[in-house]
Write an enzyme that holds these catalytic residues in place. Structure first.
Site, PDB file in Angstrom:
ATOM      1  N   GLY A  46       0.818  -1.204   0.000  1.00  0.00           N
ATOM      2  CA  GLY A  46       0.000   0.000   0.000  1.00  0.00           C
ATOM      3  C   GLY A  46       0.849   1.250   0.000  1.00  0.00           C
ATOM      4  O   GLY A  46       2.053   1.201   0.298  1.00  0.00           O
ATOM      5  N   CYS A  89       7.013  -0.236   6.707  1.00  0.00           N
ATOM      6  CA  CYS A  89       6.503   0.897   5.931  1.00  0.00           C
ATOM      7  C   CYS A  89       7.561   1.323   4.927  1.00  0.00           C
ATOM      8  O   CYS A  89       8.741   1.404   5.273  1.00  0.00           O
ATOM      9  CB  CYS A  89       6.173   2.045   6.885  1.00  0.00           C
ATOM     10  SG  CYS A  89       5.567   3.522   6.049  1.00  0.00           S
ATOM     11  N   HIS A 131      -3.318   1.050   8.160  1.00  0.00           N
ATOM     12  CA  HIS A 131      -1.987   1.642   7.992  1.00  0.00           C
ATOM     13  C   HIS A 131      -2.044   2.862   7.054  1.00  0.00           C
ATOM     14  O   HIS A 131      -1.487   3.922   7.366  1.00  0.00           O
ATOM     15  CB  HIS A 131      -1.035   0.569   7.436  1.00  0.00           C
ATOM     16  CG  HIS A 131       0.377   1.020   7.225  1.00  0.00           C
ATOM     17  ND1 HIS A 131       1.433   0.546   7.976  1.00  0.00           N
ATOM     18  CD2 HIS A 131       0.924   1.889   6.331  1.00  0.00           C
ATOM     19  CE1 HIS A 131       2.560   1.120   7.553  1.00  0.00           C
ATOM     20  NE2 HIS A 131       2.278   1.922   6.551  1.00  0.00           N
TER      21      HIS A 131
HETATM   22 NI    NI Z   1       3.460   3.104   5.318  1.00  0.00          NI
END
Ligand code: NI
Length: 167
Positions: A46, A89, A131
């Site tokens: 994502g 991330c 997230h």
């Molecule tokens: Ni992220």
């Protein structure tokens, strides 16, 4: 279509709250395409617009073996339960941490055709929605770490493609 640089922690754009998209025009389609291209190039699950330096509420998510999804103005409207997940991330490369996420979430958003979509999600999709929507609010996954927990540096032989979830 373009692959854009991904802003990394501690860049301040990651701490800003993104603004709602008021109308769907060419520029929004362009941002959506750039988000998808940049996410796919980084092999992430994502990406939120903040991460490419754009403070608009647009996210892209692509689960393994699925087509990319784009959600505009996404919001979590309900959620339940708690589970521990390993998270990473693209804006915090080389690290991962164990945090608590919901068992399932219900979200609403618009898609790229400006259609109202409702999503009931569990597993990786629920995690990715939480997230990415966090990103739109200037929140990073490390913010959910308990005090006694800490980020783990990923070993060098463990390359980023093997990280289960990079958002
Ligand atoms: Ni992220």
């Amino acid at each position: 279509m373009a692959v854009l640089p991904i802003y990394e922690f501690p860049h301040e754009v990651l701490r800003k709250k993104a603004r709602k998209v008021k109308k769907l025009d060419k520029s929004i389609h362009r941002i959506a395409e750039d988000l998808v291209d940049t996410m796919q190039n980084a092999q992430g699950v994502g990406l939120a617009a903040n991460q490419i330096g754009i403070l608009k509420r647009i996210i892209a998510i692509q689960l393994p073996e699925e087509d990319p999804r784009v959600y505009i103005n996404p919001e979590i409207v309900d959620k339940e339960g708690e589970r521990e997940v390993t998270e990473a991330c693209l804006s915090v490369p080389g690290y991962r941490g164990i945090i608590t996420r919901s068992i399932w979430v219900k979200a609403k958003a618009w898609d790229r055709e400006w259609k109202d979509v409702r999503i009931k999600a569990e597993g990786l999709l629920a995690q990715a929605l939480e997230h990415e929507i966090d990103h739109l609010n200037g929140i990073l996954y490390m913010d959910h770490l308990e005090q006694h927990q800490k980020l783990e540096k990923i070993e060098t032989e463990f390359n980023s493609e093997e990280v289960e979830v990079e958002n």
